[in-house]
Write a protein that holds these residues in place. Sequence first.
Motif, PDB file in Angstrom:
ATOM      1  N   TYR A 124      -4.692   0.953   6.055  1.00 16.15           N
ATOM      2  CA  TYR A 124      -4.555   2.384   5.767  1.00 16.15           C
ATOM      3  C   TYR A 124      -4.499   3.195   7.062  1.00 16.15           C
ATOM      4  O   TYR A 124      -3.700   4.127   7.203  1.00 16.15           O
ATOM      5  CB  TYR A 124      -5.688   2.895   4.873  1.00 16.15           C
ATOM      6  N   ASP A 125      -5.366   2.838   8.002  1.00 18.31           N
ATOM      7  CA  ASP A 125      -5.382   3.560   9.292  1.00 18.31           C
ATOM      8  C   ASP A 125      -4.024   3.467   9.984  1.00 18.31           C
ATOM      9  O   ASP A 125      -3.577   4.406  10.636  1.00 18.31           O
ATOM     10  CB  ASP A 125      -6.459   2.983  10.221  1.00 18.31           C
ATOM     11  N   LYS A 181      -8.546   9.886   5.540  1.00 25.34           N
ATOM     12  CA  LYS A 181      -9.501   8.955   4.933  1.00 25.34           C
ATOM     13  C   LYS A 181      -8.836   8.200   3.780  1.00 25.34           C
ATOM     14  O   LYS A 181      -8.134   8.797   2.951  1.00 25.34           O
ATOM     15  CB  LYS A 181     -10.693   9.769   4.408  1.00 25.34           C
ATOM     16  N   CYS A 182      -9.052   6.913   3.747  1.00 28.56           N
ATOM     17  CA  CYS A 182      -8.427   6.086   2.704  1.00 28.56           C
ATOM     18  C   CYS A 182      -8.926   6.520   1.316  1.00 28.56           C
ATOM     19  O   CYS A 182     -10.128   6.483   1.039  1.00 28.56           O
ATOM     20  CB  CYS A 182      -8.788   4.617   2.954  1.00 28.56           C
ATOM     21  N   VAL A 193      -6.690   3.837  -3.526  1.00 28.04           N
ATOM     22  CA  VAL A 193      -6.068   2.780  -2.712  1.00 28.04           C
ATOM     23  C   VAL A 193      -7.050   1.624  -2.534  1.00 28.04           C
ATOM     24  O   VAL A 193      -6.690   0.443  -2.690  1.00 28.04           O
ATOM     25  CB  VAL A 193      -5.612   3.346  -1.339  1.00 28.04           C
ATOM     26  N   TYR A 203      -9.010  -0.961   5.160  1.00 26.13           N
ATOM     27  CA  TYR A 203      -9.153   0.232   6.020  1.00 26.13           C
ATOM     28  C   TYR A 203      -8.177   0.173   7.203  1.00 26.13           C
ATOM     29  O   TYR A 203      -7.569   1.160   7.595  1.00 26.13           O
ATOM     30  CB  TYR A 203     -10.585   0.370   6.533  1.00 26.13           C
ATOM     31  N   MET A 248       0.826  -1.211   0.000  1.00 26.19           N
ATOM     32  CA  MET A 248       0.000   0.000   0.000  1.00 26.19           C
ATOM     33  C   MET A 248       0.865   1.268   0.000  1.00 26.19           C
ATOM     34  O   MET A 248       0.498   2.293  -0.587  1.00 26.19           O
ATOM     35  CB  MET A 248      -0.932  -0.013   1.220  1.00 26.19           C
ATOM     36  N   TYR A 266      -1.772   5.909   8.284  1.00 28.80           N
ATOM     37  CA  TYR A 266      -2.105   7.276   8.684  1.00 28.80           C
ATOM     38  C   TYR A 266      -1.657   7.544  10.128  1.00 28.80           C
ATOM     39  O   TYR A 266      -1.113   8.604  10.449  1.00 28.80           O
ATOM     40  CB  TYR A 266      -3.613   7.558   8.541  1.00 28.80           C
ATOM     41  N   VAL A 292       0.810   5.511  -1.518  1.00 27.58           N
ATOM     42  CA  VAL A 292       0.522   6.587  -0.558  1.00 27.58           C
ATOM     43  C   VAL A 292       1.660   7.596  -0.577  1.00 27.58           C
ATOM     44  O   VAL A 292       2.829   7.221  -0.531  1.00 27.58           O
ATOM     45  CB  VAL A 292       0.373   6.006   0.871  1.00 27.58           C
TER      46      VAL A 292
END
Length: 453
Positions: free
Chosen positions: A64-65, A42-43, A47, A61, A31, A68, A35
């Motif tokens: 991704y979280d 927010k994803c 992605v 999710y 991922m 982030y 990025v």
Amino acid sequence: MIHKYFLNGYYIVLDVNSGAIHVVDELIYNMLDLVEPPVLPKCPQSVLNAFKGRYNLDEIYEAYDEIYGLYDIGQLYSEDDYEQFAGMMVNSPIKAMCLHIAHDCNLRCEYCFASTGDFGEGRRLMTYETGKKAIDFLIEHSQGRRNLEMDFFGGEPLMNFGVVKQLVEYARSLEEKHHKKFRFTITTNGMLLTDDKIDFINKEMSNVVLSIDGRKEVTDRVRSRVDGSGCYDVIMPKFQKLVEKRGPKDYYVRGTFTKYNLDFTKDVLHLYDAGFDQISVEPVVSDPALPYSITENDLPVIFDEYETLAQTILACRKAGRYFNFFHFMLDLDQGPCAIKRLRGCGCGNEYVAITPDGDIYPCHQFVGQEEWKMGNLEDGSFDKERKADFATANVYTKPECKECWAKFYCSGGCNANNQNYEGDIRHAHKLSCDLEKKRLECAIMIKAAEAQG
Ligand code: SF4
Ligand code: SF4
Ligand code: SF4
């Protein structure tokens, strides 16, 4: 800036500026290709689209979280806080000196960068008077710096051991008066070690560098005596005795690997099995035309070998067999000295080399190159402009380094190798860089594996 790679089953992500190291799963690893900073909370749809079908939405999710979250706490794509220090790096005191106590040697190593000891300047020994002037010079230029380093170097320093002893005594006699503390090191090929010398070294030298390349056949092939015979059988028992009697004080056995022993893991293990637990085996850096030289073509084999060595070290540690391999040692907390991190060895600025004639050079690797001479102890000359120029040689003034993920560990490489093989102290020597980066990847992997238990 981040650097990510897969090694020994670990997906590893280094956040270059913060120094944070993350072992992630395959999804996060892939991922990260999609990025870019600034990472949004927010994803993004792009992605999601890239991974749906292969992973369920919750997994995407969650991954991704995590990305982030790391970004949000400054452990991913973090800002560079170090560049502000780059301009402050001028006018340092001189704190370390390489004292070429002997430009002569009793070995004739094939790869010797010092023309088998005399640096192309003729065989000679440093006098006590010149050595005293060198110590006076170091004290004078060390300003308020209390701790001073002095490395007795050659050629072979044991060929002039009487002067080594006199100079240790002289330096010690000045410590109180000048509020200094000397920390001595000696680098030796071991041929002339005796019980008396071992006792003196173990008492007075904070560190000892013992030159041996590993297995007997490897050492004897390149480290020969004047008559062509090998040195291993003479030096090995002497080094073992020195280390045995040394107790907890610092030392390391220092080997060089060449094209002749690209299976150098065997040499590292041989040294460990012989009783040494502080081991450095480093690649030869030499004219690529020479038969023993490492070239670009050797890199795949060497990279595999570094991986083998890293895996071997992990396996040994698991089995309770612990040794340090110096090129895999990492300072992961990025401290305490930002300036050292940016400038590395400090050659020509914080560190100088002095020859038997009293000539001053930026470091031992420049000795004998007249155009790099910075002055002379006899006539009192010292090129402060050149010192100032070396002071500004850091990872932000070296174009390749500035963009390099390894810069805060490597600190800009070796100025001498840069000069000798790329023609400019600020132009990174590509082959050394490739090797350095591979070693760092292995070192980080070892730390990551150990942290995972
Ligand atoms: S012992 Fe050191 S100085 Fe002497 S020949 Fe070997 S590499 Fe050169
Ligand atoms: S690996 Fe090379 S480019 Fe990177 S910091 Fe070191 S010398 Fe510079
Ligand atoms: S320039 Fe290279 S050889 Fe000289 S002190 Fe620095 S790292 Fe060592």
